[in-house]
Structures are given as structure tokens and as C-alpha cells.
Design a protein around this motif. Structure first.
Motif, PDB file in Angstrom:
ATOM      1  N   VAL A  89     -13.418 -41.358 -49.962  1.00  0.00           N
ATOM      2  CA  VAL A  89     -11.959 -41.286 -49.997  1.00  0.00           C
ATOM      3  C   VAL A  89     -11.489 -40.538 -48.756  1.00  0.00           C
ATOM      4  CG1 VAL A  89      -9.961 -40.376 -51.234  1.00  0.00           C
ATOM      5  CG2 VAL A  89     -11.890 -41.342 -52.511  1.00  0.00           C
ATOM      6  N   PRO A  90     -10.755 -41.189 -47.844  1.00  0.00           N
ATOM      7  CA  PRO A  90     -10.279 -40.510 -46.633  1.00  0.00           C
ATOM      8  C   PRO A  90      -9.135 -39.564 -46.962  1.00  0.00           C
ATOM      9  CG  PRO A  90      -9.425 -42.735 -46.710  1.00  0.00           C
ATOM     10  CD  PRO A  90     -10.358 -42.610 -47.885  1.00  0.00           C
ATOM     11  N   HIS A  91      -9.046 -38.459 -46.191  1.00  0.00           N
ATOM     12  CA  HIS A  91      -7.982 -37.487 -46.433  1.00  0.00           C
ATOM     13  C   HIS A  91      -7.884 -36.527 -45.260  1.00  0.00           C
ATOM     14  CE1 HIS A  91     -10.946 -34.276 -47.374  1.00  0.00           C
ATOM     15  NE2 HIS A  91     -11.650 -35.288 -47.838  1.00  0.00           N
ATOM     16  N   GLY A  92      -6.797 -35.777 -45.211  1.00  0.00           N
ATOM     17  CA  GLY A  92      -6.614 -34.758 -44.196  1.00  0.00           C
ATOM     18  C   GLY A  92      -7.477 -33.544 -44.460  1.00  0.00           C
ATOM     19  N   SER A  93      -7.584 -32.677 -43.471  1.00  0.00           N
ATOM     20  CA  SER A  93      -8.528 -31.568 -43.548  1.00  0.00           C
ATOM     21  C   SER A  93      -8.233 -30.585 -44.663  1.00  0.00           C
ATOM     22  CB  SER A  93      -8.571 -30.823 -42.214  1.00  0.00           C
ATOM     23  OG  SER A  93      -7.297 -30.285 -41.896  1.00  0.00           O
ATOM     24  N   CYS A  94      -6.986 -30.434 -45.067  1.00  0.00           N
ATOM     25  CA  CYS A  94      -6.636 -29.478 -46.116  1.00  0.00           C
ATOM     26  C   CYS A  94      -6.133 -30.139 -47.388  1.00  0.00           C
ATOM     27  CB  CYS A  94      -5.578 -28.488 -45.596  1.00  0.00           C
ATOM     28  SG  CYS A  94      -6.191 -27.383 -44.311  1.00  0.00           S
ATOM     29  N   ASP A  95      -6.183 -31.466 -47.440  1.00  0.00           N
ATOM     30  CA  ASP A  95      -5.730 -32.155 -48.641  1.00  0.00           C
ATOM     31  C   ASP A  95      -6.708 -31.916 -49.801  1.00  0.00           C
ATOM     32  OD1 ASP A  95      -3.682 -33.144 -47.127  1.00  0.00           O
ATOM     33  OD2 ASP A  95      -4.596 -35.124 -46.829  1.00  0.00           O
ATOM     34  N   THR A  96      -6.231 -32.065 -50.990  1.00  0.00           N
ATOM     35  CA  THR A  96      -7.067 -31.929 -52.181  1.00  0.00           C
ATOM     36  C   THR A  96      -7.388 -33.311 -52.739  1.00  0.00           C
ATOM     37  OG1 THR A  96      -6.063 -29.803 -52.755  1.00  0.00           O
ATOM     38  CG2 THR A  96      -7.235 -30.967 -54.498  1.00  0.00           C
ATOM     39  N   VAL A  97      -8.662 -33.620 -52.846  1.00  0.00           N
ATOM     40  CA  VAL A  97      -9.101 -34.908 -53.385  1.00  0.00           C
ATOM     41  C   VAL A  97      -9.299 -34.770 -54.887  1.00  0.00           C
ATOM     42  CG1 VAL A  97     -10.842 -36.723 -53.269  1.00  0.00           C
ATOM     43  CG2 VAL A  97     -10.224 -35.451 -51.207  1.00  0.00           C
ATOM     44  N   ARG A  98      -8.689 -35.673 -55.647  1.00  0.00           N
ATOM     45  CA  ARG A  98      -8.779 -35.644 -57.101  1.00  0.00           C
ATOM     46  C   ARG A  98      -9.665 -36.781 -57.599  1.00  0.00           C
ATOM     47  NH1 ARG A  98      -4.529 -37.052 -59.517  1.00  0.00           N
ATOM     48  NH2 ARG A  98      -3.022 -37.637 -57.900  1.00  0.00           N
ATOM     49  N   PRO A  99     -10.055 -36.749 -58.865  1.00  0.00           N
ATOM     50  CA  PRO A  99     -10.800 -37.886 -59.420  1.00  0.00           C
ATOM     51  C   PRO A  99     -10.021 -39.186 -59.226  1.00  0.00           C
ATOM     52  CG  PRO A  99     -10.891 -36.027 -60.917  1.00  0.00           C
ATOM     53  CD  PRO A  99      -9.910 -35.650 -59.841  1.00  0.00           C
ATOM     54  N   GLY A 100     -10.726 -40.239 -58.891  1.00  0.00           N
ATOM     55  CA  GLY A 100     -10.077 -41.507 -58.605  1.00  0.00           C
ATOM     56  C   GLY A 100      -9.820 -42.340 -59.844  1.00  0.00           C
ATOM     57  N   GLU A 101      -9.236 -43.510 -59.636  1.00  0.00           N
ATOM     58  CA  GLU A 101      -8.896 -44.418 -60.723  1.00  0.00           C
ATOM     59  C   GLU A 101      -9.475 -45.800 -60.425  1.00  0.00           C
ATOM     60  OE1 GLU A 101      -4.573 -42.226 -61.552  1.00  0.00           O
ATOM     61  OE2 GLU A 101      -4.654 -44.295 -60.787  1.00  0.00           O
ATOM     62  N   VAL A 102      -9.579 -46.621 -61.469  1.00  0.00           N
ATOM     63  CA  VAL A 102     -10.142 -47.956 -61.301  1.00  0.00           C
ATOM     64  C   VAL A 102      -9.227 -49.006 -61.919  1.00  0.00           C
ATOM     65  CG1 VAL A 102     -12.505 -47.092 -61.291  1.00  0.00           C
ATOM     66  CG2 VAL A 102     -11.486 -47.856 -63.437  1.00  0.00           C
ATOM     67  N   HIS A 103      -9.259 -50.190 -61.315  1.00  0.00           N
ATOM     68  CA  HIS A 103      -8.594 -51.365 -61.888  1.00  0.00           C
ATOM     69  C   HIS A 103      -9.679 -52.406 -62.069  1.00  0.00           C
ATOM     70  CE1 HIS A 103      -5.513 -54.405 -62.642  1.00  0.00           C
ATOM     71  NE2 HIS A 103      -6.224 -55.205 -61.874  1.00  0.00           N
ATOM     72  N   GLU A 104      -9.856 -52.897 -63.289  1.00  0.00           N
ATOM     73  CA  GLU A 104     -10.943 -53.819 -63.603  1.00  0.00           C
ATOM     74  C   GLU A 104     -10.427 -55.134 -64.187  1.00  0.00           C
ATOM     75  OE1 GLU A 104     -14.579 -52.081 -65.474  1.00  0.00           O
ATOM     76  OE2 GLU A 104     -13.244 -50.387 -65.909  1.00  0.00           O
ATOM     77  N   THR A 105     -11.102 -56.227 -63.792  1.00  0.00           N
ATOM     78  CA  THR A 105     -10.913 -57.521 -64.443  1.00  0.00           C
ATOM     79  C   THR A 105     -12.301 -58.099 -64.714  1.00  0.00           C
ATOM     80  OG1 THR A 105     -10.929 -58.885 -62.425  1.00  0.00           O
ATOM     81  CG2 THR A 105      -8.820 -57.875 -63.072  1.00  0.00           C
ATOM     82  N   ASP A 106     -12.356 -59.294 -65.260  1.00  0.00           N
ATOM     83  CA  ASP A 106     -13.644 -59.928 -65.523  1.00  0.00           C
ATOM     84  C   ASP A 106     -14.350 -60.348 -64.239  1.00  0.00           C
ATOM     85  OD1 ASP A 106     -13.260 -59.625 -68.227  1.00  0.00           O
ATOM     86  OD2 ASP A 106     -12.480 -61.650 -68.534  1.00  0.00           O
ATOM     87  N   ARG A 107     -13.607 -60.455 -63.143  1.00  0.00           N
ATOM     88  CA  ARG A 107     -14.186 -60.954 -61.893  1.00  0.00           C
ATOM     89  C   ARG A 107     -14.295 -59.905 -60.797  1.00  0.00           C
ATOM     90  NH1 ARG A 107     -13.615 -66.576 -61.633  1.00  0.00           N
ATOM     91  NH2 ARG A 107     -14.914 -66.446 -59.765  1.00  0.00           N
ATOM     92  N   ALA A 108     -13.525 -58.825 -60.894  1.00  0.00           N
ATOM     93  CA  ALA A 108     -13.489 -57.887 -59.768  1.00  0.00           C
ATOM     94  C   ALA A 108     -13.101 -56.485 -60.223  1.00  0.00           C
ATOM     95  CB  ALA A 108     -12.516 -58.381 -58.702  1.00  0.00           C
TER      96      ALA A 108
END
Length: 297
Positions: free
Chosen positions: A227-246
């Protein structure tokens, strides 16, 4: 190539630092892994809308057809120069400027088709890129040379050959043209077949939440992405979008406020938990909708 990008990003993370003593600890110490946790975090907001568009466009698309049934190389498959590349700067300048002469007869294909052979033994017949087309492409290069502009390279022989490349369907043996260049012991090689992957689409504006896939767990339930971010940014847990194909992975970052930080771009590894194993589903980029594969370790 993705492997080299991942290494470069890691070096930036190790060497860079935040100028503010109040920076979040997770960003200041570099690429600490943010684990997925036991729950699935479903995509929300504008990023979820974008992810839905990406997955809806995937089935039946030219990219999906090439990915699942065609020739979709995962590496740069445009040319293979001899080990060590050029003998000197003059030769390199001549090559980039298209200063290439022909001192042999180029082979001509009878059928005009050729085959890509995949690791499972399946074969794919495709139009053959002729040796003449390859040579003409070399002479059309137009990079300006600041010096050594009088040097020219000469192709003295050309013959068919093969090489192995990584594709969306595993390793594949593809046909190439091998050009012997005067002064070089090893040939310059070029593909005799072109990728069927559509050209990447560059978004009109930056897409917030884009990630780059790094690995997939053995059970297929946890994906790790940068996950790209700035030097002082806070990275949080990510999210997902799911389908049957992707599947689309969405990074979440809280921008730093009221802090003085350097301008270096960082990338933190984040785990994303799926509701079921990835299986044969494609992992699509949020920004360009193109399929991603784990970066080489």
C-alpha cells in the motif's frame, strides 16, 4: 520487473525516515506488516464503487480472455539483449538511435503463424511476427545520441529460436528471432509472437486505495499487497471487494496532519482476508483493472 520495483520500494522504506518526532510509529519504522485479523473487511465508499466497476468489466473482456486462454506475459518480453548488454557507450547509442544495418538475408515464414507452448502441453497458434518486422522496428528507433553518433551496428545473421517466459498460464516457450550482431558472441533476441494483453489504461486521475499484490497464502485466504503512502501517513487494515470471478484489494491510509515530513513515497505490506480461498479468481488492480500476480520473492 515487479521484483525490482518491490526491492527499490523496500530500500526507500529502510533508508527513509520521517522528519517529525510525532510521526505514527508504524510509518516511522518502515515496512511493518499490517496483519489481516480474523474478519473480512468488505469494501466501502467510493473505492467500493470503483472496485465494483472493475470486477463488472472483467468477465468477457479482452484482458480476461487473454489472461485465461491466450498469451499474457507477466514479464517484459520485448527483447533480450546479450549478457552485459553493450560493449561500450557508442554501441548503446547506435542501438537506441536505430543505427542498425543488415548484412544478411532474413528468413521468411511460409505459414505466417507460429505456436506458444505452455507448461501443461497446451499450444496456442498465433500470427508470427516476421524477422523483417523485427529488423525494421530496430531501425525506427529515434533516441537522440549526444555523442558517438557515427557508430553503426550490423546484423550479420538471423535464425529462429525459442525462449521461456512467465505468463498468466504458467511458463511458456515462445518463438524468437535471434540476430547475430557483428562484434557480439551472443545473439540479440526478439519475440516472434506478440502479447495478446491489451495495453494498460491509465486513469484520468489518481485512484485512492490502489495496491500491488505481493503474495498469496497457502490456503488462498490471505493476500498480502503493498500500500503506497506518504512518509508520515498511517496505514490501516485494508478492504476487499469480491465476486465469483475476481477480487480487488483496497488500501486504506490516513493522511498525516500538522506534521513536517519528508516527501519520500513509502509502501507498507498489508494483509487482506478473503471470505473464501482465492482459487482461480483474478486479483485486479483498483486503478487500471488489470490482473496482478504475486511479485517474485
Amino acid at each position: 520487473m515487479r521484483g525490482r520495483i518491490a526491492v527499490a520500494a523496500a530500500l526507500v522504506l529502510l533508508l527513509g525516515g520521517c522528519a517529525s518526532s510525532t510521526a505514527p510509529k508504524s510509518s516511522a519504522i518502515g515496512p511493518s506488516l499490517i496483519t489481516a485479523g480474523p474478519e473480512v473487511r468488505t469494501a466501502t465508499g467510493e473505492a467500493a464503487r470503483r472496485a465494483a466497476e472493475v470486477t463488472a468489466a472483467w468477465p468477457g473482456s479482452a484482458a480476461q480472455q487473454a489472461w485465461e486462454h491466450g498469451y499474457f506475459p507477466l514479464q517484459d518480453a520485448t527483447e533480450w539483449l546479450p549478457e552485459g548488454a553493450f560493449r561500450n557507450g557508442a554501441d548503446k547509442a547506435a542501438y537506441l538511435a536505430g543505427h542498425v544495418d543488415l548484412a544478411t538475408t532474413l528468413p521468411v515464414s511460409v505459414s505466417g503463424t507460429t505456436e506458444v507452448v505452455f507448461a501443461d502441453g497446451s499450444r496456442l497458434a498465433l500470427p508470427q511476427r516476421s524477422a523483417k518486422t523485427v529488423f525494421d522496428s530496430l531501425t525506427r528507433r529515434r533516441s537522440a545520441c549526444a555523442a558517438d553518433c557515427d557508430t553503426r551496428l550490423t546484423v550479420t545473421a538471423a535464425r529462429p529460436g525459442t525462449t521461456t517466459v512467465a505468463t498468466s498460464r504458467g511458463q511458456a516457450v515462445i518463438p524468437v528471432w535471434e540476430f547475430t550482431v557483428s562484434g557480439y558472441d551472443r545473439p540479440f533476441r526478439y519475440p516472434a509472437v506478440l502479447s495478446q494483453a491489451p495495453a494498460p489504461i491509465t486513469p484520468a486521475a489518481p485512484v485512492t486505495g490502489a495496491t500491488t499484490l505481493r503474495s498469496v497464502s497457502a490456503d488462498g485466504l490471505v493476500l498480502t499487497a503493498s500500500v503506497p503512502h506518504g512518509s508520515c501517513d498511517t496505514v490501516r487494515p485494508g478492504e476487499v471487494h469480491e465476486t465469483d470471478r475476481a477480487v480487488v484489494l483496497i488500501g486504506r491510509v490516513d493522511p498525516a496532519r500538522d506534521q513536517v515530513c519528508d516527501a519520500a513515497l513509502r509502501a507498507t505490506p498489508v494483509e487482506f482476508r478473503l471470505s473464501r480461498p482465492l482459487g482461480t479468481r483474478a486479483v485486479l488492480g483498483l486503478a487500471d483493472g488489470r490482473p496482478q500476480t504475486p511479485a517474485p520473492q
